[in-house]
Design a protein around this motif. Structure first.
Motif, PDB file in Angstrom:
ATOM      1  N   GLY A 145     103.393  34.541 150.170  1.00 17.77           N
ATOM      2  CA  GLY A 145     101.899  34.210 150.290  1.00 17.77           C
ATOM      3  C   GLY A 145     101.132  32.970 149.363  1.00 17.77           C
ATOM      4  N   GLU A 146     100.291  33.074 148.943  1.00 15.81           N
ATOM      5  CA  GLU A 146      99.487  32.287 148.104  1.00 15.81           C
ATOM      6  C   GLU A 146     100.117  31.895 147.075  1.00 15.81           C
ATOM      7  OE1 GLU A 146      96.462  30.781 149.040  1.00 15.81           O
ATOM      8  OE2 GLU A 146      96.416  32.192 150.776  1.00 15.81           O
ATOM      9  N   ARG A 147     101.348  32.259 146.506  1.00 20.54           N
ATOM     10  CA  ARG A 147     101.999  31.634 145.266  1.00 20.54           C
ATOM     11  C   ARG A 147     102.791  30.419 145.693  1.00 20.54           C
ATOM     12  NH1 ARG A 147     102.112  35.349 141.170  1.00 20.54           N
ATOM     13  NH2 ARG A 147     102.554  33.612 139.956  1.00 20.54           N
ATOM     14  N   ALA A 194      95.742  22.277 153.716  1.00 17.52           N
ATOM     15  CA  ALA A 194      95.442  23.768 152.877  1.00 17.52           C
ATOM     16  C   ALA A 194      95.582  23.898 151.475  1.00 17.52           C
ATOM     17  CB  ALA A 194      96.128  24.616 153.790  1.00 17.52           C
ATOM     18  N   GLY A 195      96.167  22.702 150.994  1.00 21.38           N
ATOM     19  CA  GLY A 195      96.580  22.542 149.399  1.00 21.38           C
ATOM     20  C   GLY A 195      97.980  22.847 148.951  1.00 21.38           C
ATOM     21  N   ILE A 196      98.618  23.062 150.266  1.00 18.63           N
ATOM     22  CA  ILE A 196     100.131  23.094 149.763  1.00 18.63           C
ATOM     23  C   ILE A 196     100.917  21.733 149.570  1.00 18.63           C
ATOM     24  CG2 ILE A 196     102.498  23.999 150.477  1.00 18.63           C
ATOM     25  CD1 ILE A 196     101.013  26.196 151.861  1.00 18.63           C
ATOM     26  N   TYR A 208     106.305  22.927 149.501  1.00 18.66           N
ATOM     27  CA  TYR A 208     107.089  23.271 150.726  1.00 18.66           C
ATOM     28  C   TYR A 208     108.186  21.776 151.134  1.00 18.66           C
ATOM     29  CZ  TYR A 208     108.523  26.538 154.285  1.00 18.66           C
ATOM     30  OH  TYR A 208     109.258  27.609 155.113  1.00 18.66           O
ATOM     31  N   GLY A 227     103.511  26.907 146.379  1.00 19.89           N
ATOM     32  CA  GLY A 227     102.875  25.542 145.869  1.00 19.89           C
ATOM     33  C   GLY A 227     103.553  24.289 146.591  1.00 19.89           C
ATOM     34  N   GLU A 252     104.766  28.075 139.278  1.00 20.38           N
ATOM     35  CA  GLU A 252     104.640  27.146 140.346  1.00 20.38           C
ATOM     36  C   GLU A 252     105.818  27.692 141.318  1.00 20.38           C
ATOM     37  OE1 GLU A 252     103.170  23.261 142.608  1.00 20.38           O
ATOM     38  OE2 GLU A 252     103.553  23.100 140.685  1.00 20.38           O
ATOM     39  N   ARG A 280     105.945  32.230 154.200  1.00 22.16           N
ATOM     40  CA  ARG A 280     104.169  32.946 154.123  1.00 22.16           C
ATOM     41  C   ARG A 280     104.255  34.281 153.821  1.00 22.16           C
ATOM     42  NH1 ARG A 280     100.058  29.835 151.777  1.00 22.16           N
ATOM     43  NH2 ARG A 280      98.030  30.909 152.132  1.00 22.16           N
ATOM     44  N   GLU A 281     104.905  34.885 154.458  1.00 19.60           N
ATOM     45  CA  GLU A 281     104.767  36.595 154.465  1.00 19.60           C
ATOM     46  C   GLU A 281     105.322  37.053 153.094  1.00 19.60           C
ATOM     47  OE1 GLU A 281     106.498  40.378 156.893  1.00 19.60           O
ATOM     48  OE2 GLU A 281     107.144  38.583 157.642  1.00 19.60           O
TER      49      GLU A 281
END
Length: 323
Positions: A129-131, A162-164, A135, A133, A87, A125-126
């Motif tokens: 990305g999706e990694r 959005a899941g973060i 912020y 978990g 994570e 995010r650039e």
């Protein structure tokens, strides 16, 4: 790489000290030497990430202000697509402005505005990305207004939805006030801040009660600066009573002082992760060995006696030079 269960499942690796040439930890001249070129520190970071993963560490911590920390981590993750069980957490709110110099007048600048969040989240995010978990707002305090900024809160709620996981990191003698204020913030009836990354070590445990409250409310708690920026690491003692007594206590029970510091942090049952900040694999190995250390009976009382007044601790920290 093969997944390894425990013993370091409650440990995390932070890149604050290795992903930029200057920081406020002790012993950097001997630990890093003079070669702090980008590619040198990139290679050292990769070695640390490899070793940490092999030891069982599964949480990785960076920030926009950690030099090229996000970039170094993103490159390592890209080279290991088979790793799906780590994570990643990052932070926004400081910009790195040190120009990759150890003698810069200013190394980072704080900005908790909505514009800063928008700009920095796009960059994070650039790279990640999706990694990504978790912020965190980097060093959230009452005086910056970020804990009362409805526009920032709404923007962060979009990430939450959005899941973060959204949280704050804290520093300074009023950490507890920031933690408790953040716990009050709700957007659309749901808590906004559910992760707290705070300084805790035997010299500065003042945030402990507030962090326990956060954990009791269902938030994750991550402990940072458990080595007091080197004061609780081998050779980093600065002549203060607490640091010297801690070193003597570690010698008496037969472990390096860094291992004692990590074990003390792990003894807090409300701590989800304890963050390490080594700059080489030898330091990492010593740090992670604390996961198997059972502190002798009675040591907790001696550790509690090391506590410094929070204002004194943070004044000492503020005076530490970047090197």
């Amino acid at each position: 790489m093969t997944s390894v269960p425990d013993p370091a499942s409650r440990l995390g690796l932070g890149l604050a000290a290795i992903a930029r040439p200057a920081y406020i930890t002790s012993g950097r001249a001997s630990d890093l030497g003079d070669d702090r070129a980008v590619e040198t520190l990139r290679a050292r970071t990769r070695d640390l990430l490899d070793a940490a993963y092999a030891a069982g560490v599964r949480y990785l911590d960076v920030a926009r202000s950690y030099g090229r920390g996000e970039e170094f981590l993103a490159g390592w993750l890209a080279d290991h697509p088979e790793i799906a069980d780590v994570e990643v957490g990052s932070k926004w709110g400081y910009r790195y402005v040190g120009g990759w110099r150890t003698d810069a007048d200013t190394h980072e600048v704080k900005d908790h505005s909505l514009d800063a969040f928008t700009e920095q989240y796009a960059l994070t995010r650039e790279l990640l990305g999706e990694r990504l978990g978790i912020y965190h707002v980097h060093s959230a305090t009452l005086d910056t207004g970020v804990l009362d900024d409805a526009r920032v809160h709404r923007a962060l709620a979009h990430l939450r939805d959005a899941g973060i996981r959204v949280g704050i990191s804290t520093s300074g003698p009023a950490q507890a006030d920031a933690i408790r204020r953040a716990l009050e913030v709700r957007i659309d009836g749901e808590p906004l801040f559910t992760s707290f990354q705070s300084t805790w070590n035997p010299l500065e445990p003042s945030a402990g009660p507030a962090l326990a409250e956060a954990a009791g409310a269902g938030a994750r708690v991550l402990l940072k600066e458990v080595f007091a920026n080197g004061r609780l690491a081998p050779g980093g003692q600065d002549g203060t009573a607490g640091a010297e007594t801690a070193a003597a206590l570690a010698t008496r029970i037969g472990v390096p002082v860094d291992r004692l510091a990590v074990a003390a942090a792990l003894a807090n049952p409300w701590a989800w992760r304890v963050l390490l900040g080594p700059v080489d694999t030898g330091q990492l190995a010593s740090n992670t060995a604390a996961a198997d250390l059972d502190l002798p009976s009675g040591v907790d009382g001696e550790l509690a006696a090391l506590r410094e007044p929070a204002e004194q601790y943070w004044a000492t920290r503020s005076a530490r030079p970047w090197a």
